[in-house]
Write a protein that holds these residues in place. Structure first.
Motif, PDB file in Angstrom:
ATOM      1  N   MET A 117      30.958 -30.624  12.491  1.00 11.67           N
ATOM      2  CA  MET A 117      29.681 -30.745  13.204  1.00 11.67           C
ATOM      3  C   MET A 117      29.661 -32.058  13.992  1.00 11.67           C
ATOM      4  O   MET A 117      30.009 -33.107  13.462  1.00 11.67           O
ATOM      5  N   ALA A 118      29.292 -31.990  15.235  1.00 11.53           N
ATOM      6  CA  ALA A 118      29.251 -33.175  16.084  1.00 11.53           C
ATOM      7  C   ALA A 118      28.125 -34.103  15.664  1.00 11.53           C
ATOM      8  O   ALA A 118      27.081 -33.661  15.182  1.00 11.53           O
ATOM      9  N   ASP A 119      28.340 -35.405  15.843  1.00 10.23           N
ATOM     10  CA  ASP A 119      27.254 -36.356  15.621  1.00 10.23           C
ATOM     11  C   ASP A 119      26.099 -36.003  16.554  1.00 10.23           C
ATOM     12  O   ASP A 119      26.308 -35.681  17.732  1.00 10.23           O
ATOM     13  N   GLY A 120      24.890 -36.066  16.034  1.00  8.54           N
ATOM     14  CA  GLY A 120      23.734 -35.737  16.846  1.00  8.54           C
ATOM     15  C   GLY A 120      23.320 -34.284  16.770  1.00  8.54           C
ATOM     16  O   GLY A 120      22.418 -33.849  17.489  1.00  8.54           O
ATOM     17  N   ALA A 121      23.961 -33.518  15.870  1.00  7.01           N
ATOM     18  CA  ALA A 121      23.613 -32.103  15.702  1.00  7.01           C
ATOM     19  C   ALA A 121      23.494 -31.787  14.222  1.00  7.01           C
ATOM     20  O   ALA A 121      24.174 -32.383  13.388  1.00  7.01           O
ATOM     21  N   ARG A 122      22.607 -30.832  13.887  1.00 10.10           N
ATOM     22  CA  ARG A 122      22.457 -30.379  12.507  1.00 10.10           C
ATOM     23  C   ARG A 122      22.324 -28.861  12.491  1.00 10.10           C
ATOM     24  O   ARG A 122      21.707 -28.277  13.388  1.00 10.10           O
ATOM     25  N   PRO A 123      22.891 -28.197  11.465  1.00  7.79           N
ATOM     26  CA  PRO A 123      22.787 -26.735  11.392  1.00  7.79           C
ATOM     27  C   PRO A 123      21.410 -26.282  10.919  1.00  7.79           C
ATOM     28  O   PRO A 123      20.812 -26.907  10.042  1.00  7.79           O
ATOM     29  N   PHE A 124      20.920 -25.210  11.505  1.00  8.73           N
ATOM     30  CA  PHE A 124      19.647 -24.615  11.109  1.00  8.73           C
ATOM     31  C   PHE A 124      19.834 -23.117  10.887  1.00  8.73           C
ATOM     32  O   PHE A 124      20.618 -22.471  11.580  1.00  8.73           O
ATOM     33  N   ALA A 125      19.101 -22.582   9.898  1.00 12.34           N
ATOM     34  CA  ALA A 125      19.112 -21.138   9.660  1.00 12.34           C
ATOM     35  C   ALA A 125      18.149 -20.470  10.634  1.00 12.34           C
ATOM     36  O   ALA A 125      16.963 -20.824  10.688  1.00 12.34           O
ATOM     37  N   LEU A 126      18.637 -19.515  11.400  1.00 11.52           N
ATOM     38  CA  LEU A 126      17.835 -18.830  12.412  1.00 11.52           C
ATOM     39  C   LEU A 126      18.044 -17.322  12.290  1.00 11.52           C
ATOM     40  O   LEU A 126      18.989 -16.858  11.646  1.00 11.52           O
ATOM     41  N   ARG A 127      17.155 -16.563  12.903  1.00 13.37           N
ATOM     42  CA  ARG A 127      17.316 -15.107  12.944  1.00 13.37           C
ATOM     43  C   ARG A 127      17.499 -14.701  14.403  1.00 13.37           C
ATOM     44  O   ARG A 127      16.674 -15.026  15.261  1.00 13.37           O
ATOM     45  N   GLU A 128      18.569 -13.981  14.669  1.00  9.81           N
ATOM     46  CA  GLU A 128      18.886 -13.541  16.022  1.00  9.81           C
ATOM     47  C   GLU A 128      18.406 -12.107  16.234  1.00  9.81           C
ATOM     48  O   GLU A 128      18.644 -11.223  15.410  1.00  9.81           O
ATOM     49  N   HIS A 129      17.716 -11.868  17.375  1.00  6.86           N
ATOM     50  CA  HIS A 129      17.180 -10.558  17.715  1.00  6.86           C
ATOM     51  C   HIS A 129      17.839 -10.057  19.002  1.00  6.86           C
ATOM     52  O   HIS A 129      18.256 -10.857  19.849  1.00  6.86           O
ATOM     53  N   PHE A 130      17.889  -8.725  19.177  1.00  9.07           N
ATOM     54  CA  PHE A 130      18.605  -8.120  20.295  1.00  9.07           C
ATOM     55  C   PHE A 130      17.706  -7.153  21.059  1.00  9.07           C
ATOM     56  O   PHE A 130      16.870  -6.458  20.468  1.00  9.07           O
ATOM     57  N   SER A 131      17.900  -7.094  22.373  1.00  4.54           N
ATOM     58  CA  SER A 131      17.070  -6.227  23.211  1.00  4.54           C
ATOM     59  C   SER A 131      17.484  -4.758  23.143  1.00  4.54           C
ATOM     60  O   SER A 131      16.715  -3.873  23.517  1.00  4.54           O
ATOM     61  N   ASP A 132      18.716  -4.473  22.668  1.00  2.43           N
ATOM     62  CA  ASP A 132      19.199  -3.079  22.666  1.00  2.43           C
ATOM     63  C   ASP A 132      18.836  -2.335  21.384  1.00  2.43           C
ATOM     64  O   ASP A 132      19.306  -1.211  21.158  1.00  2.43           O
ATOM     65  N   GLY A 133      18.031  -2.933  20.537  1.00  2.00           N
ATOM     66  CA  GLY A 133      17.623  -2.272  19.310  1.00  2.00           C
ATOM     67  C   GLY A 133      18.533  -2.494  18.130  1.00  2.00           C
ATOM     68  O   GLY A 133      18.276  -1.971  17.031  1.00  2.00           O
ATOM     69  N   SER A 134      19.615  -3.259  18.309  1.00  2.00           N
ATOM     70  CA  SER A 134      20.508  -3.548  17.189  1.00  2.00           C
ATOM     71  C   SER A 134      19.759  -4.330  16.121  1.00  2.00           C
ATOM     72  O   SER A 134      18.816  -5.081  16.429  1.00  2.00           O
ATOM     73  N   PRO A 135      20.152  -4.174  14.858  1.00  2.32           N
ATOM     74  CA  PRO A 135      19.457  -4.896  13.783  1.00  2.32           C
ATOM     75  C   PRO A 135      19.556  -6.409  13.974  1.00  2.32           C
ATOM     76  O   PRO A 135      20.591  -6.934  14.403  1.00  2.32           O
ATOM     77  N   SER A 136      18.478  -7.089  13.667  1.00  4.48           N
ATOM     78  CA  SER A 136      18.512  -8.553  13.728  1.00  4.48           C
ATOM     79  C   SER A 136      19.418  -9.082  12.630  1.00  4.48           C
ATOM     80  O   SER A 136      19.727  -8.374  11.667  1.00  4.48           O
ATOM     81  N   ARG A 137      19.855 -10.314  12.771  1.00  2.00           N
ATOM     82  CA  ARG A 137      20.770 -10.891  11.786  1.00  2.00           C
ATOM     83  C   ARG A 137      20.478 -12.376  11.595  1.00  2.00           C
ATOM     84  O   ARG A 137      19.983 -13.044  12.490  1.00  2.00           O
ATOM     85  N   ASP A 138      20.799 -12.858  10.396  1.00  5.11           N
ATOM     86  CA  ASP A 138      20.646 -14.276  10.081  1.00  5.11           C
ATOM     87  C   ASP A 138      21.890 -15.025  10.532  1.00  5.11           C
ATOM     88  O   ASP A 138      23.027 -14.578  10.270  1.00  5.11           O
ATOM     89  N   ILE A 139      21.701 -16.136  11.199  1.00  2.91           N
ATOM     90  CA  ILE A 139      22.824 -16.953  11.648  1.00  2.91           C
ATOM     91  C   ILE A 139      22.522 -18.416  11.367  1.00  2.91           C
ATOM     92  O   ILE A 139      21.371 -18.794  11.118  1.00  2.91           O
ATOM     93  N   LYS A 140      23.541 -19.229  11.400  1.00  3.98           N
ATOM     94  CA  LYS A 140      23.373 -20.681  11.383  1.00  3.98           C
ATOM     95  C   LYS A 140      23.850 -21.210  12.728  1.00  3.98           C
ATOM     96  O   LYS A 140      24.917 -20.837  13.210  1.00  3.98           O
ATOM     97  N   ARG A 141      23.019 -22.039  13.319  1.00  6.71           N
ATOM     98  CA  ARG A 141      23.347 -22.584  14.636  1.00  6.71           C
ATOM     99  C   ARG A 141      23.064 -24.075  14.648  1.00  6.71           C
ATOM    100  O   ARG A 141      22.075 -24.536  14.071  1.00  6.71           O
ATOM    101  N   ALA A 142      23.930 -24.825  15.316  1.00  3.42           N
ATOM    102  CA  ALA A 142      23.736 -26.270  15.436  1.00  3.42           C
ATOM    103  C   ALA A 142      22.667 -26.557  16.482  1.00  3.42           C
ATOM    104  O   ALA A 142      22.713 -26.032  17.596  1.00  3.42           O
ATOM    105  N   LEU A 143      21.699 -27.372  16.120  1.00  2.31           N
ATOM    106  CA  LEU A 143      20.663 -27.815  17.035  1.00  2.31           C
ATOM    107  C   LEU A 143      20.802 -29.310  17.288  1.00  2.31           C
ATOM    108  O   LEU A 143      21.183 -30.073  16.395  1.00  2.31           O
ATOM    109  N   VAL A 144      20.491 -29.714  18.514  1.00  2.00           N
ATOM    110  CA  VAL A 144      20.592 -31.129  18.852  1.00  2.00           C
ATOM    111  C   VAL A 144      19.481 -31.902  18.140  1.00  2.00           C
ATOM    112  O   VAL A 144      18.346 -31.430  18.033  1.00  2.00           O
TER     113      VAL A 144
END
Length: 262
Positions: free
Chosen positions: A1-28
């Motif tokens: 992980m780069a300095d100045g970033a931290r991981p956060f638990a997020l939920r990703e949603h899709f426009s095509d109707g695919s099921p949403s999913r939990d992801i971890k993404r680095a936020l500044v």
């Protein structure tokens, strides 16, 4: 992980109707940074708490409280119990007078009509023109734009950080600093260059930001001969750059850019 970033638990949603999913993404990281200079509260900035010594020096240079790194006696950065950071800067005694006057103006801002006029005059204060006549060819700007992405460590991880790059006349990037704020990224870069004693007049700066008046003002104060930005410029930025001898480039891409017509 780069300095100045931290991981956060997020939920990703899709426009095509695919099921949403939990992801971890680095936020500044973004945090309040309280700037104290010679024991006086000067400003609170929202910034990414990395390279804070560079930021302290660059901030003081942009505020015209110092002109060289040697005029700053010490810098101490400390976290404050999950509330943010405090940046304690000590200037040499000779620099105390402009500091006290600037604090007086800041405290007076908005308190009455007259003080408002004084504040406007301070913002639009006359600046010494840029003296450097560095010859930067279009190919150098294209080269810098084409290679900046590989130097944006925080930007690649978060997709949410601005970068400021110091470039040689041929477009070679020698320094990069990043921050959630474009003004902070530029201050960090100016501070880093001053600390490393790199002559600004022999380089140009590339920013991943729109070009606002404040960025032009910082560049003019620093003596930058050319400022290039990825996004467009404002009217006041163009006018002030032309008035102070700063060559301004905006909408810089790998194959085109806009400059001030002469």
């Amino acid at each position: 992980m780069a300095d100045g970033a931290r991981p956060f638990a997020l939920r990703e949603h899709f426009s095509d109707g695919s099921p949403s999913r939990d992801i971890k993404r680095a936020l500044v990281e973004e945090a309040p940074v309280a700037i104290e200079i010679n024991g006086l509260g000067y400003a609170v900035m929202m910034a990414t708490p990395t390279d804070l010594e560079d930021y302290a020096l660059g901030f003081c240079l942009s505020e015209q409280l110092v002109t060289t790194a040697g005029e700053m006696a010490s810098v101490q950065a400390a976290p404050v119990e999950a509330r943010g950071w405090v940046l304690r800067i000590q200037l040499n005694v000779a620099n105390a007078a402009p500091l006290i006057e600037r604090v007086r103006l800041r405290l007076a801002e908005g308190s009455c009509g007259l003080c408002g006029i004084e504040s406007l005059e301070q913002v639009m204060r006359p600046l010494a023109p840029v003296r450097s006549t560095l010859d930067v060819k279009p190919e150098a700007i294209f080269r810098a734009v084409g290679t900046l992405g590989d130097r944006q460590v925080l930007g690649k991880v978060t997709r949410a950080a601005h970068a400021a790059a110091l470039c040689q006349a041929d477009g070679t990037i020698v320094l990069v600093r990043e921050d959630v704020g474009r003004h902070n990224a530029l201050d960090k870069l100016l501070g880093a260059a001053a600390r490393e004693r790199i002559p600004i007049a022999d380089h140009f700066i590339l920013l991943t930001a729109r070009c606002s008046f404040e960025l032009v003002q910082k560049a003019v104060i620093a003596g930058v001969p050319l400022l290039a930005t990825i996004s467009a410029a404002s009217t006041l930025a163009v006018e002030q750059a032309a008035a102070h001898g700063l060559r301004l480039v905006s909408l810089a891409r790998h194959d085109s850019f806009l400059g001030i017509a002469t």
